[in-house]
Structure formats: structure tokens, C-alpha cells
Design a protein around this motif. Structure first.
Motif, mmCIF file in Angstrom:
data_model
loop_
_atom_site.group_PDB
_atom_site.id
_atom_site.type_symbol
_atom_site.label_atom_id
_atom_site.label_comp_id
_atom_site.label_asym_id
_atom_site.label_seq_id
_atom_site.Cartn_x
_atom_site.Cartn_y
_atom_site.Cartn_z
ATOM 1 N N ARG A 1 0.803 -1.234 0.000
ATOM 2 C CA ARG A 1 0.000 0.000 0.000
ATOM 3 C C ARG A 1 0.830 1.276 0.000
ATOM 4 N N ASN A 2 0.573 2.123 -1.010
ATOM 5 C CA ASN A 2 1.213 3.439 -1.158
ATOM 6 C C ASN A 2 2.732 3.398 -1.320
ATOM 7 N N ALA A 3 3.249 2.301 -1.817
ATOM 8 C CA ALA A 3 4.707 2.246 -2.035
ATOM 9 C C ALA A 3 5.100 3.265 -3.105
ATOM 10 N N ASP A 4 6.232 3.907 -2.897
ATOM 11 C CA ASP A 4 6.733 4.830 -3.919
ATOM 12 C C ASP A 4 7.329 4.061 -5.081
ATOM 13 N N HIS A 5 7.864 2.896 -4.773
ATOM 14 C CA HIS A 5 8.469 2.082 -5.826
ATOM 15 C C HIS A 5 8.219 0.610 -5.497
ATOM 16 N N LEU A 6 7.558 -0.063 -6.408
ATOM 17 C CA LEU A 6 7.293 -1.495 -6.212
ATOM 18 C C LEU A 6 8.110 -2.301 -7.215
ATOM 19 N N PHE A 7 8.933 -3.194 -6.692
ATOM 20 C CA PHE A 7 9.644 -4.168 -7.533
ATOM 21 C C PHE A 7 8.806 -5.431 -7.488
ATOM 22 N N ILE A 8 8.334 -5.877 -8.644
ATOM 23 C CA ILE A 8 7.394 -7.005 -8.618
ATOM 24 C C ILE A 8 7.668 -7.988 -9.753
ATOM 25 N N GLU A 9 7.512 -9.270 -9.436
ATOM 26 C CA GLU A 9 7.746 -10.296 -10.445
ATOM 27 C C GLU A 9 6.643 -10.248 -11.507
ATOM 28 N N ALA A 10 7.008 -10.585 -12.742
ATOM 29 C CA ALA A 10 6.030 -10.696 -13.834
ATOM 30 C C ALA A 10 6.509 -11.800 -14.768
ATOM 31 N N PRO A 11 6.516 -13.044 -14.270
ATOM 32 C CA PRO A 11 7.139 -14.119 -15.058
ATOM 33 C C PRO A 11 6.383 -14.494 -16.324
ATOM 34 N N PHE A 12 5.040 -14.374 -16.313
ATOM 35 C CA PHE A 12 4.256 -14.882 -17.444
ATOM 36 C C PHE A 12 3.344 -13.825 -18.053
ATOM 37 N N LEU A 13 3.039 -14.011 -19.321
ATOM 38 C CA LEU A 13 1.996 -13.204 -19.963
ATOM 39 C C LEU A 13 0.638 -13.771 -19.552
ATOM 40 N N ASP A 14 -0.361 -12.932 -19.576
ATOM 41 C CA ASP A 14 -1.669 -13.387 -19.113
ATOM 42 C C ASP A 14 -2.243 -14.495 -19.993
ATOM 43 N N ARG A 15 -1.820 -14.544 -21.250
ATOM 44 C CA ARG A 15 -2.310 -15.628 -22.113
ATOM 45 C C ARG A 15 -1.808 -16.991 -21.628
ATOM 46 N N ASP A 16 -0.765 -16.996 -20.818
ATOM 47 C CA ASP A 16 -0.243 -18.251 -20.247
ATOM 48 C C ASP A 16 -0.594 -18.362 -18.763
ATOM 49 N N ARG A 17 -1.746 -17.837 -18.422
ATOM 50 C CA ARG A 17 -2.147 -17.769 -17.017
ATOM 51 C C ARG A 17 -2.198 -19.143 -16.343
ATOM 52 N N GLU A 18 -2.648 -20.156 -17.110
ATOM 53 C CA GLU A 18 -2.715 -21.495 -16.527
ATOM 54 C C GLU A 18 -1.343 -21.967 -16.067
ATOM 55 N N ARG A 19 -0.369 -21.685 -16.920
ATOM 56 C CA ARG A 19 1.012 -22.059 -16.601
ATOM 57 C C ARG A 19 1.465 -21.307 -15.329
ATOM 58 N N ALA A 20 1.117 -20.015 -15.259
ATOM 59 C CA ALA A 20 1.472 -19.203 -14.085
ATOM 60 C C ALA A 20 0.839 -19.800 -12.835
ATOM 61 N N GLU A 21 -0.420 -20.205 -12.951
ATOM 62 C CA GLU A 21 -1.109 -20.790 -11.784
ATOM 63 C C GLU A 21 -0.437 -22.082 -11.344
ATOM 64 N N GLU A 22 -0.077 -22.921 -12.335
ATOM 65 C CA GLU A 22 0.616 -24.175 -12.013
ATOM 66 C C GLU A 22 1.897 -23.916 -11.234
ATOM 67 N N LYS A 23 2.601 -22.882 -11.654
ATOM 68 C CA LYS A 23 3.916 -22.599 -11.057
ATOM 69 C C LYS A 23 3.811 -21.695 -9.831
ATOM 70 N N CYS A 24 2.595 -21.265 -9.496
ATOM 71 C CA CYS A 24 2.379 -20.350 -8.361
ATOM 72 C C CYS A 24 3.131 -19.036 -8.544
ATOM 73 N N HIS A 25 3.002 -18.457 -9.730
ATOM 74 C CA HIS A 25 3.617 -17.169 -10.031
ATOM 75 C C HIS A 25 2.541 -16.207 -10.551
ATOM 76 N N LEU A 26 2.907 -14.926 -10.638
ATOM 77 C CA LEU A 26 1.988 -13.917 -11.172
ATOM 78 C C LEU A 26 2.145 -13.793 -12.683
ATOM 79 N N THR A 27 1.106 -13.269 -13.315
ATOM 80 C CA THR A 27 1.261 -12.825 -14.699
ATOM 81 C C THR A 27 1.565 -11.326 -14.656
#
Ligand code: ZN
Ligand code: ZN
Length: 365
Positions: free
Chosen positions: A297-323
Motif C-alpha cells: 500500500r502506497n509504495a513509492d516504488h514497487l519491484f514485482i515479479e512478472a514471469p508470465f503473460l496473461d495468455r499463459d495464465r494457466e502455466r502461471a497458476e501451475e507454477k504459483c507465479h503472477l502474470t
């Protein structure tokens, strides 16, 4: 808090009025920070954030992936390490750090999720330490496991061949891992099919030194600035005396005496503290995202993972990662001001811009 917060507001927030500091800093000043944070590697390589505190020869590390991009000088500054979880891409750098620190009279504090002791002890058991007792300088590792409601700490000493021993300390965990006058480190345990730490560094307020003013007063930059900032962070009365000291031509110490508040008015600008957050390796389930959002909340700078594109959401879910879309949405909902993405899956080599585009569209939506 907005970047144009007045010093009076900051005084109110931190209860400084009683010290008369609101008379010292009357102006609005642009937001700057007392620390610099940067990703250690390219977003396609191992995750990790290096946070340096200028003038303090000190740094923090978030994650211990491949650390080769950091110099020994960088690594020697590290006082605290926060490991989100011990998958190899987040922990393989433990050895590189240990290699540099060995033989130093230094205590380094490492934090990690449940079962972190086993992982650290496994690493330490991988080497022969028969010469360790002979080191004149004894490295100590303080290791803390973060559990939902408690923190468990063990200490490992080089002189004892890093054997687990002594008493295990326990303290309640209320969301804060480390609290110092100038900042605090908050964490939340999120789900990545295993517990995984999400991290936020919250600066209490930032003291910026005006270099030109130092020159005007004929004062050199030096370790006295750390003492000076500490005095302000500790809310010492502005009427207190303060000695600026420095070396010239070897050992000759020079000193000048000031009234703390007067010196602060001449050389320092105070701005509201910044917040940076770091989210890596989390499942994109709603409850997990909500927990992450609260921390960010209200971070000035967020470093965040984005391993997958949303079209590969199933793969992201399998791997427990974000799109990338989930990352951008989380940042927008949490009111983050800026995002930097990392931990891109190698399957998108050469397509980093697509991941960026998808996250930014969701962020700016
Ligand atoms: Zn992982
Ligand atoms: Zn990972």
C-alpha cells in the motif's frame, strides 16, 4: 504521504513539535531518499534487490540469487539479508556472500521463511571448517526464521565452525522484521505453494545533505554526516551542540562546533520517507493478492515479479507465479507510484517489452 508534505506535517507525524524542529525546517522540499535500490540482475536472470545507504557503508539485500553483478565492496556493506524463499534462483548466492564475508569481524543477519535454519545449516554443512577457528576475525551469522506469529533466531559463529548451538531466541512477529531510527522492514508471509516472504522497506523520513551548503561552510563530506543524521533521526534537541570532525593530511583531527538545529537548517533538507516494496514468487490467488496489496500500500516504488503473460495464465497458476497483468493490477490497486518488473520466464526471451506493456496497461488502467 504526498511528496509536497510540509515539514510541519512530518513533525506532527513523528511527534517532533515538542523539540522545536518545526522552526528549523519551514519549507516544502522535493522528495528524495536516503537509500538507493536497484535490481541486481537483468529481469531475465535471478531475482534480487540491492539497497545501499550512501555515506553509511551499509546495504541490505533482498534475495540471494546470482550475486556476481555485485562487487566485493558492495557485498561487504551488507548488514541484513532477506530471503523470500529458498528456491535455487533466490538462494544460490549464499555461498558468494559467505565467501566474501569469511574472515571478517562482522555480524550479518539473515531472515527467511519457515525451515530456513535447515537450508542455511545445509549450506554450511557443505564445507570443511577445520581452519575456521584460526581466523583472527570471527564472522557471525544471525539467522531468523519468520513464522506467521513468531520469529526464531539462531546464531552461527565461524570460530565454532558454524555449528548450530546455543539458545534459540524467540520473539513475537507483528509484521515488522527490523526497526531502526531511520527505517523499518515489514514483511508478510505469502503463498508460493511454500511460504514466501514479501518485503517492504519504510523510511521514517529522509535527510538530504545540500552539497553546496557544505562547500559554503567549508565542511568536507565524511563519517560525521552519519552521526549528524543519526542525531536527527533520534530527535536530539535542536539546542544540542554538535562537533563536525574530520581528518586532514593523515591523522590530524579537525573539528568545528555547531548548534545542531542551526547546522541542520544550513545543510539539510528533510522530506517524507519513501517506501519500497518487493514481491517475488507468489501465487496469483485473490487472498494472496490481497495480502500482498496490504503490504505494498502506497509504495513509492514497487519491484514485482512478472514471469508470465496473461495468455499463459494457466502455466502461471501451475507454477504459483503472477502474470504481468496481475502484477500491474496489484500495483494499481495498492496505489504504488512506480513499478519495476523482474523474474521474466526464459520462454519470453527477446519479448521483455510485451511483459512490460501488459503490466503497464494494467497499472495505468
Ligand atoms: Zn520460487
Ligand atoms: Zn523464483
Amino acid at each position: 504521504m504526498e511528496s509536497n508534505g510540509t515539514f510541519a506535517t512530518i513533525c506532527q507525524l513523528y511527534g517532533w513539535e515538542s523539540f522545536g524542529w518545526d522552526r528549523v525546517f519551514p519549507r516544502n522540499l522535493p522528495m528524495r531518499s536516503s537509500f538507493h535500490s536497484r535490481l541486481i540482475n537483468d529481469p531475465f536472470f535471478d531475482p534480487g534487490l540491492f539497497i545501499a545507504f550512501p555515506y553509511r557503508r551499509r546495504a541490505l539485500l533482498f534475495d540471494l540469487g546470482d550475486l556476481h553483478a555485485l562487487t566485493p565492496r558492495d557485498l561487504l556493506k551488507v548488514s541484513h539479508v532477506f530471503v523470500t524463499h529458498t528456491h535455487m534462483d533466490h538462494f544460490i548466492g549464499f555461498d558468494s556472500l559467505l565467501r566474501i564475508l569469511l574472515g571478517r569481524d562482522k555480524e550479518v543477519h539473515l531472515f527467511g521463511p519457515p525451515e530456513f535454519f535447515d537450508r542455511v545449516e545445509g549450506k554450511l554443512a557443505g564445507y570443511t571448517w577445520n581452519l575456521a577457528e584460526e581466523y583472527e576475525q570471527a564472522l557471525r551469522l544471525r539467522v531468523t526464521e519468520v513464522w506467521p506469529e513468531k520469529l526464531r533466531t539462531r546464531t552461527y559463529c565461524c570460530r565454532d565452525r558454524f555449528k548450530a548451538g546455543g539458545t534459540q531466541e524467540e520473539a513475537p512477529f507483528d509484521g515488522t522484521l527490523l526497526k531502526e531510527p531511520s527505517f523499518r522492514l515489514e514483511a508478510a508471509l505469502l503463498d508460493h505453494r511454500i511460504p514466501c516472504l514479501a518485503l517492504a522497506l519504510v523510511e521514517s523520513f529522509s535527510i538530504n545533505i545540500r552539497k553546496q551548503s557544505l562547500q559554503d561552510l567549508d565542511l568536507p563530506v565524511g563519517p560525521w554526516l552519519t552521526r549528524f543524521k543519526k542525531a536527527l533521526h533520534e530527535r536530539k534537541p535542536p539546542e544540542d551542540g554538535f562537533f563536525v570532525t574530520w581528518e586532514e593530511g593523515g591523522r590530524i583531527m579537525k573539528e568545528k562546533h555547531f548548534i545542531l538545529g542551526e547546522l541542520a537548517q544550513k545543510i539539510a533538507s528533510i522530506t517524507p520517507g519513501r517506501k519500497i516494496a518487493y514481491i517475488s514468487d507468489i501465487a496469483g490467488r485473490p487472498d494472496n493478492l490481497q495480502k500482498a496489496e496490504r503490504l505494498v500500500r502506497n509504495a513509492d516504488h514497487l519491484f514485482i515479479e512478472a514471469p508470465f503473460l496473461d495468455r499463459d495464465r494457466e502455466r502461471a497458476e501451475e507454477k504459483c507465479h503472477l502474470t504481468a497483468r496481475q502484477a500491474g493490477t496489484l500495483a494499481r490497486k495498492a496505489g504504488a507510484r512506480r513499478i519495476t518488473l523482474f523474474h521474466f520466464s526464459p520462454r519470453y526471451a527477446g519479448m521483455g517489452q510485451e511483459l512490460e506493456k501488459e503490466a503497464m496497461e494494467a497499472f495505468l488502467h
